[in-house]
Design a protein around this motif. Structure first.
Motif, PDB file in Angstrom:
ATOM      1  N   ASP A 168      36.004  20.349 -16.112  1.00  0.00           N
ATOM      2  CA  ASP A 168      35.637  20.432 -15.034  1.00  0.00           C
ATOM      3  C   ASP A 168      36.683  21.660 -14.550  1.00  0.00           C
ATOM      4  OD1 ASP A 168      35.674  20.753 -11.931  1.00  0.00           O
ATOM      5  OD2 ASP A 168      35.998  18.263 -11.995  1.00  0.00           O
ATOM      6  N   PRO A 169      35.287  22.566 -13.828  1.00  0.00           N
ATOM      7  CA  PRO A 169      35.589  24.000 -13.505  1.00  0.00           C
ATOM      8  C   PRO A 169      37.304  24.327 -12.759  1.00  0.00           C
ATOM      9  CG  PRO A 169      33.608  23.490 -13.100  1.00  0.00           C
ATOM     10  CD  PRO A 169      33.735  22.575 -13.807  1.00  0.00           C
ATOM     11  N   ARG A 170      37.177  22.870 -11.861  1.00  0.00           N
ATOM     12  CA  ARG A 170      38.641  23.168 -11.378  1.00  0.00           C
ATOM     13  C   ARG A 170      40.312  23.087 -11.985  1.00  0.00           C
ATOM     14  NH1 ARG A 170      38.955  18.058  -7.928  1.00  0.00           N
ATOM     15  NH2 ARG A 170      38.004  17.202 -10.191  1.00  0.00           N
ATOM     16  N   TYR A 171      39.587  22.261 -13.444  1.00  0.00           N
ATOM     17  CA  TYR A 171      41.088  22.595 -14.207  1.00  0.00           C
ATOM     18  C   TYR A 171      40.671  23.687 -14.926  1.00  0.00           C
ATOM     19  CZ  TYR A 171      41.296  17.582 -13.178  1.00  0.00           C
ATOM     20  OH  TYR A 171      41.950  16.315 -12.557  1.00  0.00           O
ATOM     21  N   VAL A 172      40.002  24.379 -15.529  1.00  0.00           N
ATOM     22  CA  VAL A 172      40.094  25.749 -16.077  1.00  0.00           C
ATOM     23  C   VAL A 172      40.412  26.732 -15.488  1.00  0.00           C
ATOM     24  CG1 VAL A 172      38.385  27.044 -16.514  1.00  0.00           C
ATOM     25  CG2 VAL A 172      37.522  25.193 -17.647  1.00  0.00           C
ATOM     26  N   ASP A 173      40.130  26.242 -14.288  1.00  0.00           N
ATOM     27  CA  ASP A 173      40.688  27.643 -12.558  1.00  0.00           C
ATOM     28  C   ASP A 173      42.396  27.021 -12.253  1.00  0.00           C
ATOM     29  OD1 ASP A 173      40.726  29.806 -10.661  1.00  0.00           O
ATOM     30  OD2 ASP A 173      41.008  27.756  -9.189  1.00  0.00           O
ATOM     31  N   TYR A 174      42.441  26.012 -12.622  1.00  0.00           N
ATOM     32  CA  TYR A 174      43.638  25.676 -12.909  1.00  0.00           C
ATOM     33  C   TYR A 174      44.965  25.706 -13.469  1.00  0.00           C
ATOM     34  CZ  TYR A 174      47.933  22.701 -10.940  1.00  0.00           C
ATOM     35  OH  TYR A 174      48.634  21.563 -10.927  1.00  0.00           O
ATOM     36  N   LEU A 175      44.127  25.134 -14.805  1.00  0.00           N
ATOM     37  CA  LEU A 175      44.915  25.782 -16.252  1.00  0.00           C
ATOM     38  C   LEU A 175      44.804  26.572 -16.719  1.00  0.00           C
ATOM     39  CD1 LEU A 175      44.151  21.737 -17.462  1.00  0.00           C
ATOM     40  CD2 LEU A 175      46.023  22.949 -15.904  1.00  0.00           C
ATOM     41  N   GLY A 176      43.893  27.371 -17.020  1.00  0.00           N
ATOM     42  CA  GLY A 176      43.459  29.340 -17.570  1.00  0.00           C
ATOM     43  C   GLY A 176      42.799  28.254 -18.757  1.00  0.00           C
ATOM     44  N   GLN A 177      42.786  29.079 -18.993  1.00  0.00           N
ATOM     45  CA  GLN A 177      41.607  29.244 -20.645  1.00  0.00           C
ATOM     46  C   GLN A 177      42.000  28.487 -21.400  1.00  0.00           C
ATOM     47  OE1 GLN A 177      38.354  29.543 -20.936  1.00  0.00           O
ATOM     48  NE2 GLN A 177      38.291  30.114 -18.626  1.00  0.00           N
ATOM     49  N   ASP A 178      43.385  28.880 -22.231  1.00  0.00           N
ATOM     50  CA  ASP A 178      44.200  28.338 -23.182  1.00  0.00           C
ATOM     51  C   ASP A 178      45.854  27.623 -22.982  1.00  0.00           C
ATOM     52  OD1 ASP A 178      44.095  27.461 -25.669  1.00  0.00           O
ATOM     53  OD2 ASP A 178      45.388  29.631 -26.367  1.00  0.00           O
ATOM     54  N   PRO A 179      45.559  26.786 -21.803  1.00  0.00           N
ATOM     55  CA  PRO A 179      46.785  26.060 -21.420  1.00  0.00           C
ATOM     56  C   PRO A 179      47.037  25.555 -22.863  1.00  0.00           C
ATOM     57  CG  PRO A 179      45.601  24.268 -20.991  1.00  0.00           C
ATOM     58  CD  PRO A 179      44.933  25.898 -21.601  1.00  0.00           C
ATOM     59  N   THR A 180      48.509  25.785 -22.161  1.00  0.00           N
ATOM     60  CA  THR A 180      49.853  24.818 -23.273  1.00  0.00           C
ATOM     61  C   THR A 180      50.077  23.243 -23.151  1.00  0.00           C
ATOM     62  OG1 THR A 180      51.558  24.939 -22.107  1.00  0.00           O
ATOM     63  CG2 THR A 180      51.399  27.067 -23.727  1.00  0.00           C
ATOM     64  N   VAL A 181      50.510  22.728 -24.235  1.00  0.00           N
ATOM     65  CA  VAL A 181      50.644  21.110 -24.033  1.00  0.00           C
ATOM     66  C   VAL A 181      51.310  21.241 -22.806  1.00  0.00           C
ATOM     67  CG1 VAL A 181      51.672  19.518 -25.129  1.00  0.00           C
ATOM     68  CG2 VAL A 181      50.038  20.408 -26.431  1.00  0.00           C
ATOM     69  N   GLY A 182      52.233  21.686 -22.907  1.00  0.00           N
ATOM     70  CA  GLY A 182      53.628  21.946 -22.008  1.00  0.00           C
ATOM     71  C   GLY A 182      52.240  21.585 -20.577  1.00  0.00           C
ATOM     72  N   THR A 183      52.184  22.499 -20.590  1.00  0.00           N
ATOM     73  CA  THR A 183      51.531  22.900 -19.124  1.00  0.00           C
ATOM     74  C   THR A 183      51.074  22.578 -18.666  1.00  0.00           C
ATOM     75  OG1 THR A 183      51.623  25.725 -19.529  1.00  0.00           O
ATOM     76  CG2 THR A 183      50.105  24.476 -17.823  1.00  0.00           C
ATOM     77  N   VAL A 184      49.828  21.789 -19.472  1.00  0.00           N
ATOM     78  CA  VAL A 184      48.578  19.977 -19.512  1.00  0.00           C
ATOM     79  C   VAL A 184      49.456  19.058 -19.257  1.00  0.00           C
ATOM     80  CG1 VAL A 184      47.012  18.869 -20.115  1.00  0.00           C
ATOM     81  CG2 VAL A 184      47.102  21.431 -20.981  1.00  0.00           C
ATOM     82  N   ILE A 185      50.389  18.895 -19.241  1.00  0.00           N
ATOM     83  CA  ILE A 185      51.057  17.563 -19.453  1.00  0.00           C
ATOM     84  C   ILE A 185      51.864  17.612 -17.563  1.00  0.00           C
ATOM     85  CG2 ILE A 185      53.317  15.933 -19.824  1.00  0.00           C
ATOM     86  CD1 ILE A 185      52.622  16.587 -22.498  1.00  0.00           C
ATOM     87  N   GLY A 186      53.079  18.666 -17.471  1.00  0.00           N
ATOM     88  CA  GLY A 186      52.956  18.575 -16.078  1.00  0.00           C
ATOM     89  C   GLY A 186      52.590  19.018 -15.479  1.00  0.00           C
ATOM     90  N   LYS A 187      51.371  20.138 -15.329  1.00  0.00           N
ATOM     91  CA  LYS A 187      50.251  19.819 -13.985  1.00  0.00           C
ATOM     92  C   LYS A 187      49.772  19.049 -13.654  1.00  0.00           C
ATOM     93  CE  LYS A 187      49.954  24.229 -13.038  1.00  0.00           C
ATOM     94  NZ  LYS A 187      49.412  25.466 -12.894  1.00  0.00           N
ATOM     95  N   VAL A 188      49.590  19.019 -15.136  1.00  0.00           N
ATOM     96  CA  VAL A 188      47.627  17.032 -14.550  1.00  0.00           C
ATOM     97  C   VAL A 188      48.307  16.496 -15.155  1.00  0.00           C
ATOM     98  CG1 VAL A 188      45.571  16.696 -15.215  1.00  0.00           C
ATOM     99  CG2 VAL A 188      45.971  18.731 -15.711  1.00  0.00           C
ATOM    100  N   PHE A 189      48.768  15.468 -16.000  1.00  0.00           N
ATOM    101  CA  PHE A 189      49.323  14.123 -16.204  1.00  0.00           C
ATOM    102  C   PHE A 189      50.564  13.854 -15.379  1.00  0.00           C
ATOM    103  CE2 PHE A 189      46.445  15.971 -19.390  1.00  0.00           C
ATOM    104  CZ  PHE A 189      44.802  14.473 -19.189  1.00  0.00           C
ATOM    105  N   ALA A 190      51.629  14.531 -15.514  1.00  0.00           N
ATOM    106  CA  ALA A 190      52.394  14.082 -14.560  1.00  0.00           C
ATOM    107  C   ALA A 190      52.885  13.895 -13.608  1.00  0.00           C
ATOM    108  CB  ALA A 190      54.270  14.957 -15.183  1.00  0.00           C
ATOM    109  N   THR A 191      52.195  15.352 -13.094  1.00  0.00           N
ATOM    110  CA  THR A 191      51.929  15.241 -11.171  1.00  0.00           C
ATOM    111  C   THR A 191      51.279  14.561 -10.550  1.00  0.00           C
ATOM    112  OG1 THR A 191      52.421  17.912 -11.228  1.00  0.00           O
ATOM    113  CG2 THR A 191      50.714  17.058  -9.621  1.00  0.00           C
ATOM    114  N   GLN A 192      49.560  14.089 -11.506  1.00  0.00           N
ATOM    115  CA  GLN A 192      49.275  12.751 -10.866  1.00  0.00           C
ATOM    116  C   GLN A 192      50.219  11.883 -10.986  1.00  0.00           C
ATOM    117  OE1 GLN A 192      45.808  10.587 -12.773  1.00  0.00           O
ATOM    118  NE2 GLN A 192      44.731  11.823 -11.509  1.00  0.00           N
ATOM    119  N   GLY A 193      50.713  10.796 -12.645  1.00  0.00           N
ATOM    120  CA  GLY A 193      50.704   9.773 -12.466  1.00  0.00           C
ATOM    121  C   GLY A 193      52.641  10.047 -11.130  1.00  0.00           C
ATOM    122  N   GLY A 194      52.713  11.310 -10.716  1.00  0.00           N
ATOM    123  CA  GLY A 194      54.541  10.243 -10.027  1.00  0.00           C
ATOM    124  C   GLY A 194      53.129  10.534  -8.579  1.00  0.00           C
TER     125      GLY A 194
END
Length: 264
Positions: free
Chosen positions: A92-118
């Motif tokens: 989804d382009p929203r996630y590309v814009d939100y995470l950048g082109q080459d996000p780290t694992v920590g960035t993905v977990i923190g900004k997407v999965f941990a945030t949604q889980g909380g």
């Protein structure tokens, strides 16, 4: 389970469920390099919370059952819809814009999965707390009935809006802007429906009295994010440059449904 300690135990079990769900989704998303799989499990997270609250809660059985059934119907439909919508497509382009082109694992977990889980745990708090509240009595039944009605209105807006959007996308003669059906009354019928549903669920939970009434900040937060933060506002920014969108905005309500204005 009843009382504050019972609610804490239910919340802890729900947290384990969310961690397992989000961890599995991250593993799948990391393997296929597409993190919008998190959208598919949004509804599933609440289905699990409703089931845990129903099974472990010691409060009013009718209210627990109503909450679990409403959440299950809504969550399963939404998750299936998101699965069909994203299947076979790229990120989804929203996630590309939100995470950048080459996000780290920590960035993905923190900004997407941990945030949604909380967010799932916070938004689902009325369901958890209501599970340990006493029987619905007196005026509480009015809240329960109004809550069910609001949740049904919200579910209908989401389901009908999504169906109308699918029909629009399948029409080879469609115009550049979707303004049919509910989309002619509000630019975001699915987000409006989501807000209605969560306020309805809070009303159902609040029918048990304190402390469930105090979880009102959960639907407040949900409404804020879908209207101003991550939902409608971000979609508006993405659609702003599309031909005809400015005129669509001029005649169609942003969020609350109302008859469309006559075009200038």
């Amino acid at each position: 389970m009843t009382g504050i300690s019972g609610a804490a135990t239910i919340l802890a079990v729900c947290a384990v469920w969310i961690v397992v769900l989000q961890g599995t989704a991250f593993a799948v998303g990391h393997r296929i390099r597409r993190y919008n799989v998190v959208d598919v499990i949004w509804g599933l997270g609440f289905v699990g919370i409703g089931v845990v609250a129903l099974v472990l809660g010691g409060g009013d059985l009718t209210r627990r059952t109503v909450l679990a059934v409403v959440v299950a119907v809504w969550g399963l439909r939404l998750s299936w819809h998101m699965h069909v919508k994203t299947r076979g497509h790229g990120e989804d382009p929203r996630y590309v814009d939100y995470l950048g082109q080459d996000p780290t694992v920590g960035t993905v977990i923190g900004k997407v999965f941990a945030t949604q889980g909380g967010s799932q745990l916070w938004v689902g708090l009325p369901i958890v707390v209501s599970a340990v509240c006493g029987a619905t009595t007196g005026p509480g039944w009015i809240l329960l009935v109004v809550g069910v009605a609001a949740a049904l209105v919200g579910f209908s807006f989401e389901a009908i809006g999504d169906a109308q959007l699918r029909e629009y996308k399948a029409d080879p003669d469609r115009g550049p802007i979707m303004d049919r059906g509910l989309w002619g009354w509000t630019r975001h019928p699915n987000y409006f429906g989501d807000a209605c549903l969560w306020w309805g669920l809070w009303l159902i939970a609040a029918s048990g009295g304190l402390p469930a009434v105090l979880t009102v900040l959960s639907p407040v937060a949900m409404t804020y994010f879908i209207v101003y933060a991550t939902g409608a506002r971000r979609l508006e920014a993405a659609m702003a440059g599309r031909p005809g969108y400015a005129d669509y905005c001029a005649r169609t309500s942003y969020f609350l449904p109302r008859p469309p204005r006559r075009s200038p």
